[in-house]
Write a protein that holds these residues in place. Structure first.
Motif, PDB file in Angstrom:
ATOM      1  N   ILE A  73       0.847  -1.111  -0.008  1.00 13.07           N
ATOM      2  CA  ILE A  73       0.110   0.028   0.017  1.00 13.07           C
ATOM      3  C   ILE A  73       0.846   1.292  -0.119  1.00 13.07           C
ATOM      4  N   THR A  74       0.277   2.284  -0.539  1.00 12.40           N
ATOM      5  CA  THR A  74       1.166   3.473  -0.694  1.00 12.40           C
ATOM      6  C   THR A  74       0.641   4.513   0.457  1.00 12.40           C
ATOM      7  N   SER A  75       1.330   5.647   0.687  1.00  6.12           N
ATOM      8  CA  SER A  75       0.752   6.540   1.492  1.00  6.12           C
ATOM      9  C   SER A  75      -0.547   7.169   1.140  1.00  6.12           C
ATOM     10  N   ASP A  76      -0.803   7.431  -0.185  1.00  7.69           N
ATOM     11  CA  ASP A  76      -2.064   7.789  -0.670  1.00  7.69           C
ATOM     12  C   ASP A  76      -3.205   6.852  -0.340  1.00  7.69           C
ATOM     13  N   GLY A  77      -2.442   5.365  -0.508  1.00 10.82           N
ATOM     14  CA  GLY A  77      -3.565   4.284  -0.388  1.00 10.82           C
ATOM     15  C   GLY A  77      -4.028   4.176   1.217  1.00 10.82           C
ATOM     16  N   GLU A  78      -3.124   4.248   2.000  1.00  8.75           N
ATOM     17  CA  GLU A  78      -3.651   4.560   3.399  1.00  8.75           C
ATOM     18  C   GLU A  78      -4.554   5.597   3.772  1.00  8.75           C
ATOM     19  N   ILE A  79      -4.385   6.803   3.067  1.00  6.61           N
ATOM     20  CA  ILE A  79      -5.467   7.788   3.211  1.00  6.61           C
ATOM     21  C   ILE A  79      -6.391   7.513   2.918  1.00  6.61           C
ATOM     22  N   PHE A  80      -6.641   6.730   1.617  1.00  6.08           N
ATOM     23  CA  PHE A  80      -7.720   6.566   1.060  1.00  6.08           C
ATOM     24  C   PHE A  80      -8.563   5.515   1.818  1.00  6.08           C
ATOM     25  N   PHE A  81      -7.891   4.314   2.278  1.00  6.45           N
ATOM     26  CA  PHE A  81      -8.793   3.378   2.906  1.00  6.45           C
ATOM     27  C   PHE A  81      -9.186   3.818   4.185  1.00  6.45           C
ATOM     28  N   ASN A  82      -8.403   4.758   4.852  1.00  3.51           N
ATOM     29  CA  ASN A  82      -8.834   5.394   5.816  1.00  3.51           C
ATOM     30  C   ASN A  82     -10.074   6.342   5.734  1.00  3.51           C
ATOM     31  N   THR A  83     -10.509   6.848   4.589  1.00  8.77           N
ATOM     32  CA  THR A  83     -11.661   7.517   4.447  1.00  8.77           C
ATOM     33  C   THR A  83     -12.831   6.246   4.329  1.00  8.77           C
ATOM     34  N   ILE A  84     -12.641   5.487   3.980  1.00 11.23           N
ATOM     35  CA  ILE A  84     -13.673   4.512   3.970  1.00 11.23           C
ATOM     36  C   ILE A  84     -13.665   3.608   5.272  1.00 11.23           C
ATOM     37  N   ASP A  85     -13.042   4.206   6.344  1.00  9.94           N
ATOM     38  CA  ASP A  85     -12.988   3.425   7.539  1.00  9.94           C
ATOM     39  C   ASP A  85     -12.417   2.054   7.695  1.00  9.94           C
ATOM     40  N   ILE A  86     -11.316   1.878   6.791  1.00 14.37           N
ATOM     41  CA  ILE A  86     -10.417   0.612   7.083  1.00 14.37           C
ATOM     42  C   ILE A  86      -9.136   0.945   7.606  1.00 14.37           C
ATOM     43  N   ASP A  87      -8.879   0.612   8.501  1.00 11.60           N
ATOM     44  CA  ASP A  87      -7.611   0.847   9.534  1.00 11.60           C
ATOM     45  C   ASP A  87      -6.500  -0.041   8.931  1.00 11.60           C
ATOM     46  N   THR A  88      -5.819   0.498   7.846  1.00 11.08           N
ATOM     47  CA  THR A  88      -4.735  -0.338   7.425  1.00 11.08           C
ATOM     48  C   THR A  88      -3.389  -0.641   8.290  1.00 11.08           C
ATOM     49  N   ASN A  89      -3.241   0.177   9.288  1.00  8.67           N
ATOM     50  CA  ASN A  89      -2.349  -0.264  10.337  1.00  8.67           C
ATOM     51  C   ASN A  89      -2.826  -1.384  11.022  1.00  8.67           C
ATOM     52  N   LYS A  90      -3.856  -1.609  11.398  1.00  2.00           N
ATOM     53  CA  LYS A  90      -4.448  -2.452  12.159  1.00  2.00           C
ATOM     54  C   LYS A  90      -4.297  -3.803  11.389  1.00  2.00           C
ATOM     55  N   LEU A  91      -4.529  -3.804  10.113  1.00  4.28           N
ATOM     56  CA  LEU A  91      -4.590  -5.150   9.257  1.00  4.28           C
ATOM     57  C   LEU A  91      -3.198  -5.300   9.170  1.00  4.28           C
ATOM     58  N   LYS A  92      -2.323  -4.740   8.913  1.00  2.03           N
ATOM     59  CA  LYS A  92      -0.798  -5.119   8.832  1.00  2.03           C
ATOM     60  C   LYS A  92      -0.283  -5.868  10.132  1.00  2.03           C
ATOM     61  N   LYS A  93      -0.932  -5.443  11.107  1.00  2.00           N
ATOM     62  CA  LYS A  93      -0.541  -6.297  12.400  1.00  2.00           C
ATOM     63  C   LYS A  93      -1.136  -7.632  12.472  1.00  2.00           C
ATOM     64  N   LYS A  94      -2.143  -7.994  11.720  1.00  2.00           N
ATOM     65  CA  LYS A  94      -2.457  -9.516  11.705  1.00  2.00           C
ATOM     66  C   LYS A  94      -1.715 -10.421  11.297  1.00  2.00           C
ATOM     67  N   ARG A  95      -1.581 -11.551  11.786  1.00  2.00           N
ATOM     68  CA  ARG A  95      -0.877 -12.597  11.314  1.00  2.00           C
ATOM     69  C   ARG A  95      -0.977 -13.312  10.081  1.00  2.00           C
ATOM     70  N   ARG A  96      -1.271 -12.715   9.117  1.00  2.00           N
ATOM     71  CA  ARG A  96      -1.266 -13.119   7.810  1.00  2.00           C
ATOM     72  C   ARG A  96      -0.929 -12.288   6.540  1.00  2.00           C
ATOM     73  N   MET A  97      -1.038 -12.528   5.625  1.00  2.00           N
ATOM     74  CA  MET A  97      -0.670 -11.665   4.406  1.00  2.00           C
ATOM     75  C   MET A  97      -1.434 -10.524   4.430  1.00  2.00           C
ATOM     76  N   PHE A  98      -0.906  -9.259   4.389  1.00  2.00           N
ATOM     77  CA  PHE A  98      -1.750  -8.211   4.099  1.00  2.00           C
ATOM     78  C   PHE A  98      -2.469  -8.123   2.998  1.00  2.00           C
ATOM     79  N   CYS A  99      -1.954  -8.114   1.816  1.00  2.00           N
ATOM     80  CA  CYS A  99      -2.674  -7.907   0.913  1.00  2.00           C
ATOM     81  C   CYS A  99      -2.039  -8.885  -0.597  1.00  2.00           C
ATOM     82  N   SER A 100      -2.422 -10.223  -0.523  1.00  4.52           N
ATOM     83  CA  SER A 100      -1.916 -11.054  -1.270  1.00  4.52           C
ATOM     84  C   SER A 100      -2.688 -11.267  -2.708  1.00  4.52           C
ATOM     85  N   LYS A 101      -2.374 -11.988  -3.464  1.00  6.02           N
ATOM     86  CA  LYS A 101      -3.185 -11.812  -4.778  1.00  6.02           C
ATOM     87  C   LYS A 101      -3.707 -13.381  -4.714  1.00  6.02           C
ATOM     88  N   CYS A 102      -4.855 -13.461  -5.560  1.00  6.84           N
ATOM     89  CA  CYS A 102      -5.329 -14.775  -5.960  1.00  6.84           C
ATOM     90  C   CYS A 102      -5.782 -14.816  -7.180  1.00  6.84           C
TER      91      CYS A 102
END
Lengths: 229, 229
Positions: A145-174
């Motif tokens: 995620i980029t800085s702009d991305g973090e700002i963006f996700f926070n505007t829709i109330d998704i806390d990316t910092n919190k997600l990064k702390k989870k014990r799984r891949m942050f943002c993988s591909k499927c």
DNA sequence: TCCATATTTCGATGATAATCGAAATATTAA
DNA sequence: TTAATATTTCGATTATCATCGAAATATGGA
């Protein structure tokens, strides 16, 4: 060498029975289901369903959660979802024999859950949009995620910092079987699914893993993501 | 829905037998093999081998080429290699019971063929190196070669323009079961395998799909790719 | 405590598939 | 033409697995 093959064969065996494949496909909706419902949806008796569920539980393919007399079964492991999607890549296409089947197929292609994230045309478009707006960039097997991305996700109330702390891949591909392109999995993929359900931009379809995009969602996705669903 | 599952089950069934899994794993070396050799390596009779080979040929999983009395069987389709690699992701690890087995496992992890391209630690390092030197960049499900990259590959006598004209993906990704990261597949992946064999930087190991890096290859890979094998 | 519901276990049945010995077929060398 | 080799086909055998009726077990409501 033969041992490795035996292990590959063992895993493939779990999927090679049509009842188990049906159960696993149902469970790709990310929900947990009771035995009797799974048996009914697949068209087998609860005894047969119980036999297969026990087998897959023992192989750590699915999980069980008990609540009183009910046993709820669900996929616990994103790798299984990816194996199922990869099978759908090479499985021969289904012969459509009714309008109902055709509509169901279209709905799944349009938007569906893939265990705990959004797949289908919607999932791929979301990824493309986030890439184009440079909210995400690709590196190795993961998006960053980029800085702009973090700002963006926070505007829709998704806390990316919190997600990064989870014990799984942050943002993988499927790799999406229907679109032949990637959609977003991992913690961010899951958060997006949950948030869009919460915002009522999408809703689950009863007895299916298709996702329906609401009118509200159409507007929201267009406005916030530049996505035309 | 049940039909799709039946198709998934059908494909999984092809891999679910331990003899067929063994045959497919042997064929991941990219070579074509006669029936009698496959039977011997797997430990079944030629009749049994013939039965399984016929089944997989009919399902378009493998191809057959006749030369006199000999029938040579091989994988014709990169998707099958990817399905096998994806199975190895989720298959339980092999219990190592001898030093010989341990060495074989290590050799496969170090460098091996994955149908028609290089996999394993070497494969992943090659990809990383090409990315770091910006000879390749990632976009969607494919790498794209840069101008610098084209110059680079031409210096090692790989004609990237010619490769682009082939009817297959130029430079796709394949998720490596042993390294859990991508290595390079597609036309470019295949060309690199062939070129390194030609340059004698690598050589095939008899009766295995492991690849051995030669002393010459160690120098060449270090010098040209900045890769320490 | 009794009854209803959900799930699991048991045992029998039937179906399917992998195996190989024997024989047939195809190709090649002597 | 004969013999050797490679592969396929046939048929029988064996093993495995999915199925479900019946019964047992577990949980919860009346």
């Amino acid at each position: 060498m033969m041992k490795a093959n035996a292990n590959v064969a063992k895993v493939a065996t779990l999927v090679s029975d049509s009842s188990r494949a049906a159960i696993l496909t149902i469970l790709l909706d990310g929900r947990f289901h009771p035995v009797s419902d799974l048996a009914y949806m697949v068209g087998i008796t609860p005894q047969t369903a119980s036999y297969h569920l026990a087998k897959m539980t023992q192989a750590n393919v699915i999980d069980v959660e008990s609540q009183g007399r009910h046993r709820y079964y669900g996929i616990s492991n994103q790798e299984i979802a990816q194996v199922m999607e990869s099978f759908l890549q090479v499985a021969p296409p289904v012969e459509i024999k009714s309008l109902k089947q055709s509509n169901e197929e279209k709905a799944l292609r349009h938007a569906r859950t893939c265990y705990d994230h959004i797949a289908g045309n919607l999932g791929v478009k979301l990824k493309t949009s986030l890439m184009n707006q440079q909210f995400l960039v690709e590196k190795d097997n993961e998006f960053h995620i980029t800085s702009d991305g973090e700002i963006f996700f926070n505007t829709i109330d998704i806390d990316t910092n919190k997600l990064k702390k989870k014990r799984r891949m942050f943002c993988s591909k499927c790799l999406d079987w229907s679109e032949r392109r990637h959609h977003i999995a991992g913690a961010l993929g899951n958060a997006m699914l949950e948030k869009f359900l919460e915002l009522e931009w999408i809703e689950r379809v009863p007895k299916s893993r298709a996702l329906k995009i609401t009118a509200l969602g159409g507007n929201g996705l267009n406005e916030m993501f530049g996505v035309d669903p």
